[in-house]
Design an enzyme around this catalytic site. Structure first.
Site, PDB file in Angstrom:
ATOM      1  N   GLN A 266      25.798  12.604-121.145  1.00  0.00           N
ATOM      2  CA  GLN A 266      24.729  12.467-120.150  1.00  0.00           C
ATOM      3  C   GLN A 266      25.245  11.895-118.843  1.00  0.00           C
ATOM      4  O   GLN A 266      24.760  12.251-117.765  1.00  0.00           O
ATOM      5  CB  GLN A 266      23.600  11.613-120.717  1.00  0.00           C
ATOM      6  N   HIS A 269      26.206  14.383-116.084  1.00  0.00           N
ATOM      7  CA  HIS A 269      25.226  15.057-115.229  1.00  0.00           C
ATOM      8  C   HIS A 269      25.280  14.597-113.778  1.00  0.00           C
ATOM      9  O   HIS A 269      25.158  15.401-112.852  1.00  0.00           O
ATOM     10  CB  HIS A 269      23.803  14.803-115.748  1.00  0.00           C
ATOM     11  N   GLU A 335      14.560   8.740-121.643  1.00  0.00           N
ATOM     12  CA  GLU A 335      14.378  10.190-121.659  1.00  0.00           C
ATOM     13  C   GLU A 335      14.893  10.758-122.987  1.00  0.00           C
ATOM     14  O   GLU A 335      14.210  11.528-123.659  1.00  0.00           O
ATOM     15  CB  GLU A 335      15.144  10.804-120.489  1.00  0.00           C
ATOM     16  N   HIS A 336      16.122  10.396-123.345  1.00  0.00           N
ATOM     17  CA  HIS A 336      16.717  10.796-124.624  1.00  0.00           C
ATOM     18  C   HIS A 336      17.057   9.541-125.411  1.00  0.00           C
ATOM     19  O   HIS A 336      17.695   8.640-124.882  1.00  0.00           O
ATOM     20  CB  HIS A 336      18.017  11.578-124.415  1.00  0.00           C
ATOM     21  N   ASP A 369      19.815  19.773-125.382  1.00  0.00           N
ATOM     22  CA  ASP A 369      19.962  20.378-124.056  1.00  0.00           C
ATOM     23  C   ASP A 369      20.012  21.897-124.134  1.00  0.00           C
ATOM     24  O   ASP A 369      19.687  22.572-123.151  1.00  0.00           O
ATOM     25  CB  ASP A 369      21.246  19.869-123.388  1.00  0.00           C
ATOM     26  N   HIS A 428     -31.165  14.278-111.390  1.00  0.00           N
ATOM     27  CA  HIS A 428     -30.522  14.698-112.636  1.00  0.00           C
ATOM     28  C   HIS A 428     -31.567  14.854-113.738  1.00  0.00           C
ATOM     29  O   HIS A 428     -31.555  15.835-114.495  1.00  0.00           O
ATOM     30  CB  HIS A 428     -29.481  13.650-113.080  1.00  0.00           C
TER      31      HIS A 428
END
Length: 442
Positions: A266, A269, A335-336, A369, A428
């Protein structure tokens, strides 16, 4: 290369969410510049998109739409092994997406009183696929397959123009589009792509219009994320995803080489990517540090990875036991999240906050992924405590269909009138009584 954070003696009331900081990702600071880009696209249309692409991507593209024949050729020239990998990933993702489809829910509340919770696909979506540091072909699949499964009728995709390929979209991305039947592809990147989807582009003598979309999905850099925030009132968005992140909860049973490799995967990235190990074991921490030194030196993107691992957003967090470790990863809301512990499935079942959870030594994030069948477009920056990853549900909306007969209305009419009067909204109530009185006179 990577720092340690020792929480073993932390007070019971410590805020674990702030104990593990994240990278600086200041969307507010980018707002003025991105707002100017969006306004330029809104007022300048196609010419603005072309000019912005030349400024930011270093290549001028007079026709931002990729020709259909270029998409076909890209698939014809695709490496057979890459094609096989994409096809298997598509197959697995379609299978999980098919199981995510929700059916209409019908509730009968009495004679002549029915409410149907209907699921309706979004009409038109714009999918964004990054192409900066790496051509993220997998993101084509992760965005397109759930949209198609949901029944979205019109799909457009944008990805930055590549100077290396004459200003077109990266050919592997185009090949993936061909495999999925996505024919409307634009060589537009960054904030201008999101603005193009939000506002559309008018037709001219040489180019057809680009119709505005109802929803934009897909990851991107800070320019893309900021454009999503600015344009959220103009168009729907999936999330404001920031730099990628991985957290690993591990004990003495973890394999250090696996843990280090997954942290690196990761960190590869982005220099701002976060890699966090939460462990009860000093021995494992030391082994992982040694593995990082060895493995990073052997990787292609070692400089980028070293920056990520050495940043304040990354670290090895020591905890006194797995209960504390679970509290830390739940607060961090990664996230992961990988679980490398004895009884990994048991600990994974107790996690509340994570975009996706990878259980045991043979389920690395890299699997997710590409070919796990799960989606890799996931909430970042702690947003997993309230948000979910991309799924079929993201491409549908709910509509309540209310069907009441005269009998059904009469049964609840007095309650509606009473509540309307309690809110001082007599109109109403009158909308009810005009009907009940008419029925009484028939």
């Amino acid at each position: 290369m990577i720092r340690r954070i020792d929480l073993r003696e932390a007070d019971p009331g410590v805020d674990y969410r702030s104990a593990v900081p994240r990278a600086d990702f200041d969307i507010e600071a980018a707002v003025p510049a991105v707002h100017a880009i969006c306004e330029q696209v809104r007022t300048g249309g196609r010419d603005a998109v072309v000019e912005l692409g030349e400024r930011f991507d270093g290549v001028r593209v007079d026709d931002v739409r990729v020709a259909p024949e270029a998409i076909t050729v890209a698939l014809e020239q695709l490496d057979p092994d890459v094609r096989a990998g994409l096809e298997e990933s598509i197959r697995r993702l379609r299978a999980t997406c098919a199981n995510e489809l929700e059916t209409d829910a019908v509730t009968d509340l009495g004679p002549g009183a029915r409410v149907t919770h209907r699921k309706v696909p979004v009409g038109r979506v714009g999918l964004y696929v990054p192409g900066g540091l790496a051509p993220l072909v997998s993101s084509v699949l992760m965005n397109t397959v759930p949209a198609q499964t949901a029944g979205v009728g019109s799909i457009a995709l944008a990805s930055p123009p590549q100077k290396e390929f004459g200003g077109s979209v990266h050919p592997t991305i185009l090949a993936a589009c061909a495999l999925l039947g996505v024919e409307e592809v634009y060589a537009v990147g960054g904030a201008q792509a999101i603005a193009m989807f939000a506002y559309g582009l008018p037709a001219d003598a040489e180019h057809p219009a680009v119709d505005r979309v109802d929803l934009v999905t897909g990851p991107g850099n800070i320019w893309v994320v900021t454009a999503k925030r600015i344009l959220k009132g103009q168009v729907g968005i999936d999330s404001e995803a920031g730099p990628t992140e991985i957290a690993i909860l591990a004990d003495d049973t973890a394999e250090a080489a696996y843990v280090a490799a997954d942290l690196i995967s990761q960190a590869e990235h982005d220099p701002l990517a976060a890699a966090v190990l939460v462990t009860t074991s000093e021995r494992l921490a030391a082994q992982v540090e040694d593995e990082l030194e060895t493995q990073v030196a052997a990787t292609k993107h070692s400089e980028r990875i070293t920056t990520s691992l050495g940043g304040k957003q990354s670290g090895i967090v020591l905890v006194r036991d797995l209960e504390q470790g679970l509290a830390v990863v739940d607060a961090y809301a990664a996230e992961h999240l990988e679980i490398h512990t004895e009884d990994a499935a048991g600990w994974a079942a107790r996690v509340r906050n994570a975009g996706a959870i990878f259980v045991g030594p043979h389920a690395p994030v890299s699997l997710g992924d590409y070919c796990a069948g799960s989606n890799h477009v996931l909430p970042t920056a702690g947003c997993a405590c309230h948000s979910s990853g991309l799924s079929v549900r993201a491409f549908t909306k709910s509509v309540h269909v209310v069907e009441y007969s005269a009998e059904g209305l009469a049964e609840v009419a007095d309650h509606v009138v009473t509540l309307a009067e309690a809110e001082d909204l007599p109109g109403h109530g009158a909308a009810i009584t005009v009907r009940t009185r008419a029925e009484q006179t028939r």
